[in-house]
Design an enzyme around this catalytic site. Structure first.
Site, PDB file in Angstrom:
ATOM      1  CD  GLU A  76       0.016   2.810   6.419  1.00 48.39           C
ATOM      2  OE1 GLU A  76       0.149   3.874   6.913  1.00 48.39           O
ATOM      3  OE2 GLU A  76      -1.083   2.010   6.795  1.00 48.39           O
ATOM      4  NE  ARG A 112     -12.528  -1.503   5.704  1.00 46.63           N
ATOM      5  CZ  ARG A 112     -13.349  -2.173   4.508  1.00 46.63           C
ATOM      6  NH1 ARG A 112     -12.973  -3.440   4.677  1.00 46.63           N
ATOM      7  NH2 ARG A 112     -14.191  -1.493   3.672  1.00 46.63           N
ATOM      8  CD  GLN A 158      -2.500  -1.308   2.665  1.00 51.71           C
ATOM      9  OE1 GLN A 158      -2.629  -2.104   3.310  1.00 51.71           O
ATOM     10  NE2 GLN A 158      -3.237  -0.174   3.076  1.00 51.71           N
ATOM     11  NE  ARG A 160      -6.793   7.710  12.268  1.00 49.17           N
ATOM     12  CZ  ARG A 160      -7.496   8.236  11.034  1.00 49.17           C
ATOM     13  NH1 ARG A 160      -8.842   8.548  11.129  1.00 49.17           N
ATOM     14  NH2 ARG A 160      -7.119   9.083  10.210  1.00 49.17           N
ATOM     15  CD  GLU A 186      -9.199   3.974   7.449  1.00 51.33           C
ATOM     16  OE1 GLU A 186      -8.276   3.224   8.389  1.00 51.33           O
ATOM     17  OE2 GLU A 186      -9.198   4.861   7.447  1.00 51.33           O
ATOM     18  CG  PHE A 218      -4.394   3.912  11.515  1.00 53.48           C
ATOM     19  CD1 PHE A 218      -3.596   3.206  10.814  1.00 53.48           C
ATOM     20  CD2 PHE A 218      -3.957   4.940  12.112  1.00 53.48           C
ATOM     21  CE1 PHE A 218      -1.954   3.476  10.929  1.00 53.48           C
ATOM     22  CE2 PHE A 218      -2.568   5.298  12.153  1.00 53.48           C
ATOM     23  CZ  PHE A 218      -1.647   4.513  11.583  1.00 53.48           C
TER      24      PHE A 218
END
Length: 808
Positions: free
Chosen positions: A274, A384, A239, A352, A759, A386
């Site tokens: 990622e 997904r 990604q 997050r 997401e 995060f």
């Protein structure tokens, strides 16, 4: 007036003369095939289901390609006392055996902190492995079977060290050392502690939230081809091509420009591709450079699950103050985040989780404290949402507790606490990080879904069913979603694109986003088609490559369409402006009389085909290629003071789920789900619906069945489909009703006023978890609120039923 000289000169070069403007007025209005808002199929959809879609492992291998096996640690935490690889090197078919000693540059593949070694040091105090599955050395052989067999010939002597496997051990280890893996972080809004002391009602609780394996259909893979002057071409299922490029370059000790990373598509990513792919790309590139031969590193499913990071496990302790009407007065959340052995992306992920600890609710006073803890297990990573899903589970659990304590319907408790709509007269409420919520539509969405799913009538029917059935019990829950859109690391909110228009009017498109099945390439192609007003089949989608668009951000944070769509639009508009300038000069008309219509351009009172205008512009030496760039405006965050505007906007949605449980076995079924989700002005309703449905099912899997389990030695025992259960088609509710909110329109200036959809739908599945809680309460005749952790497996559901039935 026609310039005959110019026409003659072009003709001499073998090019046709330009088609002059017709004198007739334009015909009837036309429409292009596949612009913005068209419900197109995914560009590779048919290839996916037919097997024609080519992934990295499908590419023909060059002669002499070596196959790589990465040997892994068998200990969770141990010092390597000695390692003898002579027998490995002598094994049949082995071309190279590589350790840390063979790395010419930096021995690191981490995304941020520099603490992810490709191979562990073999001398001194640093010669330590920190999880079962950590790479130790790599074998490159003529076949993968020979490489795997050779690796078994290694002789390694370990000295075991104390290992922290679970959160309790991690907390104890950190407390003893006086230091967490990452510094703790805190957000404050008002004086939560003081308000809690005087709250009308107060309760405390805790919930354990398990991790999740990405379980992408295509496993981790990278191939590398050595080139001239030490250059290397890497094909990586990633990604984040630019990060892979940078990590491979720093490992080899060469400039970034010497490494090109390409990816056409991934067979799923979900965040697992990622930061993780850099390891496998680095190993493949190292083999290629050391041997001068092409090399491929492809993990099988078991090794992939053992070696790669998961969703972060989180423990949330909550302290709630609320009034008799269920309105929250103050909350105090404590997050304990299991990071694994290294930092990876845990700082941003844990942040997050804090950013979304409020979900859709305006909290008058809040304190959110987060600890980031080390365990001797694989380093957890992006997934997904995060971290957002974990934070949202905490507040939704609190809402269900408040509803139970007050005797108020859970939906009414939720509605009384949501962020107010603009113009409601109460003014915008602020998040715990002091960002005013000025775009809230969640109240309206909840009202519409409540009506369309017949929530109140079904409540009554479920109560009647439960009264008549001693074994089967039903539950119902309607929960909201508010999810912030942007990378919370501000500099990542940028994207580039490259658009070429060829002289026949066809177009190629390249941008920094990656395609992992989510339909990004289709959406961005629709943007370009819309800008030029040409049919979508005139736009050629090309694979992502660092050789065309540099310094890109990961395709993550639900920002793929927002960022790359705007960058592609900017590139297309640059070319379009050049074409307009040419038409203005050539045909002596005002700019506002050059209008792009369906595959044609109206110039004054006449029109010509788009391809003809492009052909003329080419002959007139007009540039038909352009880069485009976009940076999200107006976002910033002062992390030291936990204040700012980390998100450009919020995406909203709601889901109502109905379940039935068997109180004798703990088994359950999801009977029906109704979803109403806001995607703004949809770029592609078909793809958006697929993302909403897929996100919901994946979220349901995390919350109800996907269970990771490590034994006391730190070995992951759920490392294959035989031991790790993901949702199947049979787990999809038979009655699944999904609607895109018709009133949706992004108040922020996004690409065609659309909203992110990758997401946010994942968290709609919290409605299933809350519905299971509701059914368990019914099983205990409403006497007790159940202790139920994530995932709510049948075993946990059965234990919770037994607990509430045993309550006094």
């Amino acid at each position: 007036m026609i310039d005959e000289t110019r026409i003659q000169d072009r003709g001499a070069a073998g090019e046709p003369a330009p088609a002059e403007l017709g004198e007739q007025p334009p015909g009837e209005a036309r429409a292009i095939r596949g612009g913005v808002s068209a419900a197109l199929a995914h560009d590779s959809g048919a290839k996916h289901v037919s097997g024609a879609a080519r992934y990295i492992d499908d590419d023909p291998e060059l002669p002499g390609t070596l196959q790589i096996f990465i040997a892994m640690s068998e200990r969770a935490h141990a010092r390597i006392r000695s390692m003898d690889l002579d027998a490995v090197r002598a094994a049949p078919g082995v071309a190279a055996v590589l350790t840390v000693a063979d790395i010419p540059g930096q021995n690191d593949y981490s995304p941020v902190f520099g603490d992810d070694p490709i191979f562990p040091p073999l001398e001194g105090e640093g010669a330590v492995v920190q999880y079962v599955g950590q790479p130790i050395f790599a074998v490159a052989a003529e076949t993968l079977a020979l490489a795997r067999a050779a690796a078994k010939c290694a002789t390694i002597a370990y000295e075991d060290l104390p290992a922290a496997i679970d959160l309790d051990a991690a907390i104890a280890m950190a407390d003893e050392a006086g230091e967490d893996l990452l510094p703790p972080h805190e957000m404050r809004l008002g004086d939560a502690e003081a308000v809690l002391k005087t709250a009308h009602q107060r309760l405390r609780g805790r919930i354990e939230i398990g991790g999740q394996d990405h379980f992408y259909l295509e496993g981790q893979i990278a191939s590398a081809i050595p080139g001239e002057d030490g250059d290397v071409l890497v094909r990586s299922s990633t990604q984040h091509p630019s990060e892979v490029q940078h990590n491979v370059a720093k490992m080899l000790g060469i400039p970034d420009h010497a490494v090109t990373v390409e990816v056409r598509r991934m067979g799923g990513g979900f965040g697992g591709k990622e930061s993780q792919p850099a390891l496998f790309a680095a190993v493949a590139a190292l083999v290629a450079v050391k041997t001068g031969r092409p090399a491929k590193c492809r993990l099988d499913r078991d090794d992939d699950m053992v070696m790669t990071g998961k969703r972060h496990e989180v423990r949330i302790e909550y302290d709630l103050g609320f009034d008799a009407d269920g309105r929250i007065e103050a909350v105090d959340f404590a997050h304990f985040v299991r990071c694994g052995y290294s930092k990876d992306l845990s700082a941003a992920i844990a942040d997050r989780a804090m950013f979304h600890a409020d979900n859709a609710y305006a909290l008058p006073a809040a304190r959110i404290h987060s600890r980031r803890l080390k365990t001797h297990t694989v380093s957890n990573t992006a997934f997904r949402g995060f971290g957002g899903p974990q934070g949202m589970v905490g507040i939704e659990r609190a809402m269900d507790r408040i509803a139970f304590a007050t005797g108020i319907d859970p939906l009414d408790v939720r509605k009384r606490n949501v962020y107010p709509a603009p113009g409601s007269g109460t003014g915008p409420a602020s998040t715990p990080y002091h960002m005013p919520v000025t775009d809230s539509v969640i109240g309206e969405i909840l009202e519409e879904l409540e009506a369309s799913c017949a929530y109140r009538a079904r409540r009554e029917k479920i109560a009647a069913f439960n009264a008549a059935n001693p074994v089967l019990k039903k539950g119902l829950a309607l929960t909201p979603v508010k999810f912030g859109i942007s990378f919370t690391t501000s500099h990542l909110n940028q994207a580039g694109a490259l658009v070429h228009v060829y002289k026949d009017g066809s177009v190629t498109l390249n941008h920094g986003g990656t395609e992992m099945g989510q339909g990004l390439f289709t959406k961005v192609a629709q943007v370009v088609a819309e800008e030029f007003q040409i049919d979508i089949d005139q736009v050629k989608i090309t694979g992502t490559t660092t050789g065309k668009v540099p310094n890109t951000s990961a395709t993550a944070a639900s920002s793929g369409s927002d960022l790359n769509g705007m960058a592609a639009q900017a590139a297309a508009r640059t070319i379009k402006d050049r074409l307009i300038d040419y038409a203005v000069e050539r045909y002596h008309v005002p700019r506002d009389q050059v209008v792009f219509e369906a595959n044609r351009v109206r110039i004054g009172n006449a029109e010509k085909r788009f391809s003809d205008l492009v052909g003329e512009a080419y002959l007139a030496r007009i540039s038909l290629s352009s880069t485009g760039f976009y940076a999200t405006p107006g976002i910033s965050y002062d992390r030291d003071n936990a204040r700012g505007t980390p998100f450009y906007y919020f995406a909203y949605g709601a889901a109502c789920s109905e379940v039935v449980i068997d109180t004798l076995t703990g088994e359950y079924r999801l009977l029906r789900t109704d979803i109403l989700h806001d995607v703004g002005r949809s770029l592609n309703p078909a793809i958006d619906r697929g993302q909403i449905e897929g996100g919901f099912i994946q979220g349901m899997g995390w919350l109800t069945m996907e269970e990771l389990w490590w034994d006391e030695a730190g070995r992951l025992r759920t490392h294959a489909p035989s031991t790790y259960k993901i949702p199947t088609a049979n787990d999809r509710p038979d009655d699944f009703r999904l609607a895109i909110w018709e009133k949706g329109e992004n108040r922020s200036e996004t690409i065609y006023r659309s909203k992110a959809v990758g997401e946010p739908p994942f968290m709609l599945a919290i409605s299933v978890f809350s519905a299971l809680t509701d059914a368990i309460i019914a099983a205990g005749d409403g006497r007790a609120f159940p202790d139920l952790d994530v995932p709510a497996t049948p075993e946990r559901v059965l234990a919770a039923v037994d607990s509430v039935r045993g309550a006094a």
